[in-house]
Design a protein around this motif. Structure first.
Motif, mmCIF file in Angstrom:
data_model
loop_
_atom_site.group_PDB
_atom_site.id
_atom_site.type_symbol
_atom_site.label_atom_id
_atom_site.label_comp_id
_atom_site.label_asym_id
_atom_site.label_seq_id
_atom_site.Cartn_x
_atom_site.Cartn_y
_atom_site.Cartn_z
ATOM 1 N N ARG A 147 18.134 2.688 -35.512
ATOM 2 C CA ARG A 147 16.977 2.298 -34.715
ATOM 3 C C ARG A 147 17.328 2.184 -33.244
ATOM 4 N NH1 ARG A 147 14.478 -2.519 -38.574
ATOM 5 N NH2 ARG A 147 14.196 -1.244 -40.444
ATOM 6 N N THR A 148 18.556 1.803 -32.935
ATOM 7 C CA THR A 148 18.968 1.716 -31.537
ATOM 8 C C THR A 148 18.858 3.081 -30.871
ATOM 9 O OG1 THR A 148 20.502 -0.088 -32.032
ATOM 10 C CG2 THR A 148 20.840 1.109 -29.975
ATOM 11 N N GLY A 149 19.346 4.117 -31.551
ATOM 12 C CA GLY A 149 19.247 5.466 -31.007
ATOM 13 C C GLY A 149 17.807 5.898 -30.836
ATOM 14 N N ARG A 150 16.959 5.569 -31.776
ATOM 15 C CA ARG A 150 15.543 5.948 -31.679
ATOM 16 C C ARG A 150 14.856 5.232 -30.525
ATOM 17 N NH1 ARG A 150 13.919 5.478 -38.121
ATOM 18 N NH2 ARG A 150 15.281 7.176 -38.851
ATOM 19 N N LYS A 151 15.191 3.969 -30.329
ATOM 20 C CA LYS A 151 14.580 3.226 -29.222
ATOM 21 C C LYS A 151 15.024 3.771 -27.877
ATOM 22 C CE LYS A 151 13.987 -0.999 -31.908
ATOM 23 N NZ LYS A 151 14.490 -2.350 -32.213
ATOM 24 N N LEU A 152 16.284 4.159 -27.778
ATOM 25 C CA LEU A 152 16.764 4.765 -26.537
ATOM 26 C C LEU A 152 16.078 6.108 -26.297
ATOM 27 C CD1 LEU A 152 20.598 4.012 -26.793
ATOM 28 C CD2 LEU A 152 18.905 2.795 -25.426
ATOM 29 N N LEU A 199 19.460 15.081 -25.491
ATOM 30 C CA LEU A 199 20.661 15.614 -26.147
ATOM 31 C C LEU A 199 21.904 14.823 -25.743
ATOM 32 C CD1 LEU A 199 20.071 19.482 -25.856
ATOM 33 C CD2 LEU A 199 19.818 18.030 -27.890
ATOM 34 N N LEU A 200 21.943 14.357 -24.496
ATOM 35 C CA LEU A 200 23.100 13.578 -24.041
ATOM 36 C C LEU A 200 23.188 12.238 -24.754
ATOM 37 C CD1 LEU A 200 25.492 13.399 -22.108
ATOM 38 C CD2 LEU A 200 23.937 12.529 -20.348
ATOM 39 N N LEU A 201 22.054 11.744 -25.249
ATOM 40 C CA LEU A 201 22.077 10.489 -26.002
ATOM 41 C C LEU A 201 22.874 10.618 -27.305
ATOM 42 C CD1 LEU A 201 18.495 8.902 -25.841
ATOM 43 C CD2 LEU A 201 20.633 7.946 -24.968
ATOM 44 N N ILE A 202 22.920 11.810 -27.858
ATOM 45 C CA ILE A 202 23.586 11.996 -29.160
ATOM 46 C C ILE A 202 25.058 11.603 -29.089
ATOM 47 C CG2 ILE A 202 24.240 13.693 -30.909
ATOM 48 C CD1 ILE A 202 21.636 15.190 -30.274
ATOM 49 N N PHE A 230 25.732 4.768 -19.445
ATOM 50 C CA PHE A 230 25.395 3.790 -20.478
ATOM 51 C C PHE A 230 26.496 3.699 -21.530
ATOM 52 C CE2 PHE A 230 21.475 2.763 -18.703
ATOM 53 C CZ PHE A 230 20.838 1.802 -19.470
ATOM 54 N N CYS A 231 27.510 4.574 -21.423
ATOM 55 C CA CYS A 231 28.659 4.450 -22.315
ATOM 56 C C CYS A 231 29.377 3.116 -22.101
ATOM 57 C CB CYS A 231 29.633 5.599 -22.079
ATOM 58 S SG CYS A 231 30.309 5.679 -20.405
ATOM 59 N N MET A 232 29.173 2.485 -20.934
ATOM 60 C CA MET A 232 29.775 1.177 -20.675
ATOM 61 C C MET A 232 28.868 0.029 -21.116
ATOM 62 S SD MET A 232 32.679 2.014 -19.527
ATOM 63 C CE MET A 232 33.230 0.335 -19.213
ATOM 64 N N LEU A 233 27.582 0.288 -21.290
ATOM 65 C CA LEU A 233 26.627 -0.769 -21.633
ATOM 66 C C LEU A 233 26.315 -0.839 -23.127
ATOM 67 C CD1 LEU A 233 24.073 -0.369 -18.689
ATOM 68 C CD2 LEU A 233 25.961 -1.989 -18.873
ATOM 69 N N LEU A 234 26.406 0.288 -23.828
ATOM 70 C CA LEU A 234 26.070 0.291 -25.257
ATOM 71 C C LEU A 234 26.949 -0.634 -26.104
ATOM 72 C CD1 LEU A 234 25.162 4.039 -25.959
ATOM 73 C CD2 LEU A 234 23.633 2.077 -25.724
ATOM 74 N N PRO A 283 18.854 -4.295 -29.152
ATOM 75 C CA PRO A 283 18.474 -2.879 -29.012
ATOM 76 C C PRO A 283 17.210 -2.681 -28.177
ATOM 77 C CG PRO A 283 19.166 -3.330 -31.257
ATOM 78 C CD PRO A 283 19.121 -4.654 -30.555
ATOM 79 N N LYS A 284 16.227 -3.572 -28.313
ATOM 80 C CA LYS A 284 15.005 -3.459 -27.504
ATOM 81 C C LYS A 284 15.315 -3.626 -26.025
ATOM 82 C CE LYS A 284 11.602 -4.954 -30.952
ATOM 83 N NZ LYS A 284 10.575 -5.986 -31.306
ATOM 84 N N GLN A 285 16.166 -4.583 -25.701
ATOM 85 C CA GLN A 285 16.534 -4.784 -24.295
ATOM 86 C C GLN A 285 17.308 -3.598 -23.759
ATOM 87 O OE1 GLN A 285 18.549 -8.602 -24.722
ATOM 88 N NE2 GLN A 285 16.885 -9.643 -23.643
ATOM 89 N N ALA A 286 18.163 -2.995 -24.595
ATOM 90 C CA ALA A 286 18.906 -1.812 -24.169
ATOM 91 C C ALA A 286 17.956 -0.660 -23.852
ATOM 92 C CB ALA A 286 19.895 -1.396 -25.259
#
Length: 366
Positions: free
Chosen positions: A215-220, A51-54, A199-203, A7-10
């Motif tokens: 936590r992944t969402g928060r880090k992004l 918002l797009l991250l959601i 990033f839909c292809m990288l997540l 998640p940190k690298q993402a």
């Protein structure tokens, strides 16, 4: 496994992706569009990016280890998902070619004017392809240190240029109403915040335990916030230095570096900003090309770690870079400011939102 990241690298890759070429290229056209209200446009567009991250994080959590096309096939049928995947692939190829073209134009116009534009394009494309081929797990570790050096040079540049700041230039004028603000939001959402749709292809490559999904969402989200702060700093520094002429200064941070003079010790710092421009754009091009190769593999139902199509894809982007670049800087500026935001919205944002909406409807039905 080289096709897996933490998640940190993402989050770090997202920061590199959003900051990349934008930290050098954004200020001038944004200021030209929205004048002193550029900071309002930037904050609003960054909010839209958050918002797009959601939907991106929500879909990745609901369909672990499945990419955009794979869970799209379950939600909207395979043919529709294939069409959406092709739309995304066109955006990714366009972006990779555009970033490589931008680096080549910068080198050709600002540093080595007597060297042919094509040489830069071929060599940069080869470097990007070779880096993408080693796998995201490897280049993600390298990009962290490179981006740290870029940000240090940017902070160093702004700090030394600060004696030439004119605070009066920051006051919003609103002399043309809100039309420039809407135009500025449209532009900067398309470049770079709407681009994070890919990033839909990288997540799916993020490896984390179930309890750390939140936590992944928060880090992004933190990566997006840090990017907004970085772009705000360089944009305002440009305004504070050049004032009404800011919109005419191509490669703004490069021009700001030329104004630095501290006795005879610190001057002519544009070489550092040239390095920052090249390295940051190179990293973003690598991320986009890697994402494009994942999309192509998924469309053809090939394994994610398949590398056979990477170099043909890079060759295609090289041809596009040369063909479009030869039409001149003015044509490319029009594409970036006018066509690219619409392309991002049509092929990136809207399809992701459609798939997300279908996922919500199906969840309620079930």
């Amino acid at each position: 496994m080289h096709d897996a990241i933490t998640p940190k690298q993402a989050a770090m890759l997202l920061f590199v992706f959003l900051t990349g070429s934008s930290i050098i290229n954004i200020p001038a056209p944004l200021i030209a569009i929205s004048d002193n209200e550029s900071w309002i446009c930037l904050l609003a567009a960054a909010g839209l990016g958050l918002l797009l991250l959601i939907p991106l994080v929500s879909l990745a959590r609901r369909f672990p280890e499945m990419d955009y096309i794979e869970y799209g096939a379950k939600l909207v049928t395979r043919p529709v998902a294939a069409v959406l995947g092709v739309m995304l692939l066109t955006l990714q190829v366009h972006m990779t070619a555009g970033i490589i073209m931008d680096i080549s134009m910068f080198l050709n116009s600002s540093m080595m004017r007597n060297t042919s534009y094509g040489y830069f394009t071929v060599l940069i494309s080869l470097a990007v392809a070779l880096t993408a081929r080693v796998g995201i797990g490897r280049f993600a570790g390298m990009f962290g240190l490179l981006m740290l050096s870029v940000m240090l040079f940017v902070v160093f540049n702004i700090s030394l240029a600060s004696p030439g700041f004119h605070p009066a230039y920051m006051i919003p004028l609103f002399d043309e109403g809100f039309k420039p603000i809407w135009h500025g939001i449209y532009f900067i959402y398309g470049f770079p915040y709407g681009e994070l749709a890919m990033f839909c292809m990288l997540l799916p490559l993020v490896r984390s335990k179930a309890r750390t999904q939140e936590r992944t969402g928060r880090k992004l989200a933190l990566a997006v916030a840090l990017n907004a702060a970085s772009l705000l700093a360089v944009t305002q520094a440009t305004v504070l230095i050049f004032g009404p002429l800011s919109g005419e200064r191509k490669y703004s941070m490069f021009e700001v570096a030329r104004t630095v003079y501290v006795t005879e010790i610190f001057e002519r710092l544009e070489a550092l900003m040239g390095y920052s421009m090249i390295v940051a754009s190179f990293m973003k091009a690598t991320i986009v090309l890697y994402s494009a190769h994942l999309t192509l593999n998924s469309l053809l139902k090939l394994p994610r770690d398949n590398r056979q199509l990477l170099f043909p894809l890079a060759f295609l982007t090289t041809l596009i870079s040369i063909a479009v670049g030869l039409r001149g800087q003015a044509n490319w500026d029009f594409i970036v400011s006018g066509i690219h935001p619409l392309w991002v919205f049509t092929c990136g944002t809207v399809p992701v939102l459609v798939v997300y909406a279908v996922s919500l409807i199906r969840r309620r039905v079930v």
